[in-house]
Scaffold this active site. Structure first.
Site, PDB file in Angstrom:
ATOM      1  N   GLY A 132      -5.414 -11.654   1.307  1.00 19.60           N
ATOM      2  CA  GLY A 132      -5.307 -13.045   1.748  1.00 19.60           C
ATOM      3  C   GLY A 132      -6.218 -13.409   2.900  1.00 19.60           C
ATOM      4  O   GLY A 132      -6.740 -14.517   2.951  1.00 19.60           O
ATOM      5  N   ASP A 139     -11.459  -2.201  -1.012  1.00 24.76           N
ATOM      6  CA  ASP A 139     -10.078  -2.445  -1.460  1.00 24.76           C
ATOM      7  C   ASP A 139      -9.829  -1.580  -2.693  1.00 24.76           C
ATOM      8  O   ASP A 139     -10.769  -1.255  -3.417  1.00 24.76           O
ATOM      9  CB  ASP A 139      -9.857  -3.924  -1.796  1.00 24.76           C
ATOM     10  CG  ASP A 139      -8.397  -4.334  -1.651  1.00 24.76           C
ATOM     11  OD1 ASP A 139      -8.094  -5.209  -0.827  1.00 24.76           O
ATOM     12  OD2 ASP A 139      -7.546  -3.763  -2.370  1.00 24.76           O
ATOM     13  N   ASN A 142      -1.225  -2.864   6.303  1.00 31.05           N
ATOM     14  CA  ASN A 142      -0.292  -1.799   6.664  1.00 31.05           C
ATOM     15  C   ASN A 142      -0.826  -0.972   7.824  1.00 31.05           C
ATOM     16  O   ASN A 142      -2.026  -0.948   8.114  1.00 31.05           O
ATOM     17  CB  ASN A 142       0.015  -0.923   5.439  1.00 31.05           C
ATOM     18  CG  ASN A 142      -1.203  -0.155   4.972  1.00 31.05           C
ATOM     19  OD1 ASN A 142      -1.505   0.921   5.478  1.00 31.05           O
ATOM     20  ND2 ASN A 142      -1.947  -0.730   4.022  1.00 31.05           N
ATOM     21  N   CYS A 191       9.583  -8.576  -1.309  1.00 31.14           N
ATOM     22  CA  CYS A 191       8.183  -8.681  -0.908  1.00 31.14           C
ATOM     23  C   CYS A 191       8.078  -9.563   0.320  1.00 31.14           C
ATOM     24  O   CYS A 191       8.965 -10.357   0.621  1.00 31.14           O
ATOM     25  CB  CYS A 191       7.315  -9.237  -2.035  1.00 31.14           C
ATOM     26  SG  CYS A 191       7.538 -10.992  -2.335  1.00 31.14           S
ATOM     27  N   CYS A 229      -3.834   8.100  25.533  1.00 28.98           N
ATOM     28  CA  CYS A 229      -3.867   7.772  24.098  1.00 28.98           C
ATOM     29  C   CYS A 229      -3.804   9.050  23.257  1.00 28.98           C
ATOM     30  O   CYS A 229      -4.427  10.059  23.591  1.00 28.98           O
ATOM     31  CB  CYS A 229      -5.148   6.998  23.768  1.00 28.98           C
ATOM     32  SG  CYS A 229      -5.261   6.534  22.031  1.00 28.98           S
TER      33      CYS A 229
END
Lengths: 401, 401
Positions: free
Chosen positions: A78, A99, A172, A238, A291
């Site tokens: 999106g 992707d 994600n 979803c 870190c």
């Protein structure tokens, strides 16, 4: 014999007809021809006239430099697909698209993909659409998962080909951590983006290894707010999404990408979008010396070690600017107070020191962004530290499950 | 005879071949079939699953009501075309599209139109693209100029068919004044949008006849900043434009349109976007009792006269809310503090009184928008009044030239 001659004639005509139909169906989408140089000429047939006008308006010094730049977009969903379309229409030199997903009807509530592309890989569908829109852009598509060992290898090697900026448009945590790892290893500046699971807020963030917080130093608020990603992957459940929120986030992301590449305005270190109240929080985050990402700690050391050289360069620049101001004052009618940023300032998150002067008689309803960054200061607050610890616990639980 | 028989057979096969090619070229773009009811089912083939999820997430009470609404978009350019695509993908009931222009290659630096649509009217090209994306939306196209006497007549009659919101996405002052006139006459709520000639800022504004300033009461800052539109119409000179700025403005516009129609969040009375600094000013403007637009003054009178009834309704609503709060307190885990707005509140610019509560330990870097509207107050400042007078002088000069 007469019949055969007639037949030959008719056959010839039919072949002609068939080939005409075939070729017309093949070329039913007439492509525009490639353009050698970007022209500022104001004619209806020039696809770059409105972009080159940015130079005449005093916004960008040299727009055509956009052709020299390569941008990698990870995640063509999106946000990523719209970001890719914006950069393609702006005439970016080269786009690398990553992707592993395919187009579904369930994606049709966001911009870009069309129902006739259902079943295609998102990268193939994107290349199809983008090459029709602007054949001048070099498109490279990687239909693969960067979070696999092999995928990470291909990803990091592709970035080594010379990429000016990486845009993270994934959905994600795991993929963001992989991009973070690759960019920390390669000293690669990147921009992160995200949209909340309830579809009504989002953010963008600039990450410069060693200079700003990396993604492992301090995940953004959307992740920090503690929504468990696993809840989204249950059968029959979803996340919500809206073309509006994703369009706004893609627009803010690519606008900051253009400001970074073409050196105008101020690149935002972090910008949030809360659409319920049209509220846009900003902040800056310094790297975390503790870190967990070893490459981030290495970049932080390099950045500290190069401080004397940076200070000397900054001092020389200020001296040069002071003398140039004495020689040539700014135009008094420079209403928007636009100043061109020096090339040596590339990558700085506070690239241009433009102050916001309104026409006489008008006042800002909100204090300027400068005022806030003075108040806020660049260090991570204790509150965020607490929240990070809680997040770390959640992530540890997630990884061990 | 043998040759003729063969010919007949071959001719039959050729006809079959030709019709197969013809039909395959016609149906080269497979459309998705219409969907009778919006389903929340989470399957890849459901184009509405991510929108219906807004209900489960507690953002929207009844998403499917979007099918009952009609939105008119005037100007199908850089902002209007993207706004139309967003509403189409959201499954709006009916879209009315107005433009008199044709697609040119010079439009290709903004989203939506494709090079193969060059030469088509913008409304025809938009209907072509939008009907392929979502055949459930009823599309009405008006390829005409609303600023002509005949065009205005058609425009105002089309709005009388029952339109819930008008979105102004035009690029000039004259067309905005025509939309303002029609909406004031029809008591039609509308939203105005605009992008600056230097392509790096924009705004959206909500206009409710009689309740807020109309466009003749107080033109927005972009117009008020005094750029003479005639300078843009000289031969060889054109305004700059960017797909990013236009995408952001379209996204903010349609997001506020969705908040208004589906009654969630807060509709912004005015929201600016300064992309150089990622700065988003807000303000409210009350109508000007000396407005030059007679219909606006009539609407203001009506609004004043209905004040006692509004006050009584507001009082009754507060009392009902107080008693309902006692009966059913808000969930303690309502992290985003989302509340559903009552139907009777339709059209109010401060529809939902949601406060912005962050997770524990996190602080806002900027004060909330509420704080500012308290400070600012709803009246037009003297500074803006001065500027309006100057603008009026410029417009008078423009009209007399």
């Amino acid at each position: 014999m007469a019949a055969l001659t007639d037949f030959g004639l008719i056959w010839g005509k039919i072949q002609e007809l068939v080939s005409r139909i075939m070729s017309s169906s093949k070329t039913s989408i007439p492509r525009r021809s490639k353009v050698k140089d970007m022209s500022a000429e104001v004619v209806d047939s020039n696809p770059y006239s409105r972009l080159m006008a940015l130079q005449r308006m005093g916004i960008v010094e040299n727009y055509e430099r956009i052709r020299d730049y390569s941008v990698a977009i990870v995640g063509i969903g999106g946000v990523g697909s719209v970001a890719a379309e914006m950069l393609t229409r702006c005439g970016i030199g080269r786009l690398l698209l990553y992707d592993y997903d395919t187009v579904e009807l369930a994606n049709m509530n966001r911009l870009f993909f069309r129902p006739d592309q259902v079943g295609m890989t998102k990268t193939d569908a994107a290349v199809q659409t983008l090459s029709e829109i602007n054949p001048d852009v070099v498109l490279e598509s990687y239909s693969m998962n960067i979070t696999t060992v092999k995928g990470f290898d291909v990803f990091i090697n592709s970035l080594k080909s010379g990429v000016d900026l990486v845009l993270s448009c994934v959905d994600n945590y795991e993929a963001r951590m992989v991009i973070n790892q690759a960019c920390n290893e390669l000293r690669q500046t990147w921009m992160e983006s995200g949209v909340s699971e309830d579809a009504v807020s989002g953010h963008i963030q600039l990450l410069i290894p060693g200079e700003t917080a990396c993604f492992a130093c301090a995940p953004p608020l959307v992740v920090a707010s503690g929504v468990d990603e696993r809840t989204l992957k249950r059968e029959g459940v979803c996340a919500a999404s809206l073309p509006t929120t994703m369009g706004v986030v893609a627009g803010l992301l690519v606008q900051n990408c253009l400001k970074y590449l073409l050196k105008f305005g101020q690149v935002s270190p972090y910008l949030g979008y809360n659409s319920l109240k049209d509220y846009f929080p900003t902040m800056e985050m310094k790297p975390n010396p503790q870190c967990s990402n070893a490459a981030c700690v290495d970049r932080q050391k390099e950045y500290m070690e190069s401080k004397p050289a940076r200070d000397a360069a900054a001092k020389a620049k200020i001296e040069a600017e002071v003398s140039s101001v004495i020689e040539e004052p700014l135009h008094l009618d420079n209403e928007w107070n636009i100043s061109i940023v020096d090339d040596s300032d590339a990558g700085s998150s506070t690239a241009a020191n433009t102050s916001s002067i309104l026409p006489e008689g008008l006042v800002h309803e909100l204090p300027t962004a400068d005022k806030y960054s003075e108040q806020v200061g660049p260090t991570v607050t204790d509150g965020i530290d607490d929240d990070l610890e809680e997040l770390q616990r959640q992530l540890d639980a997630l990884n061990s499950s």
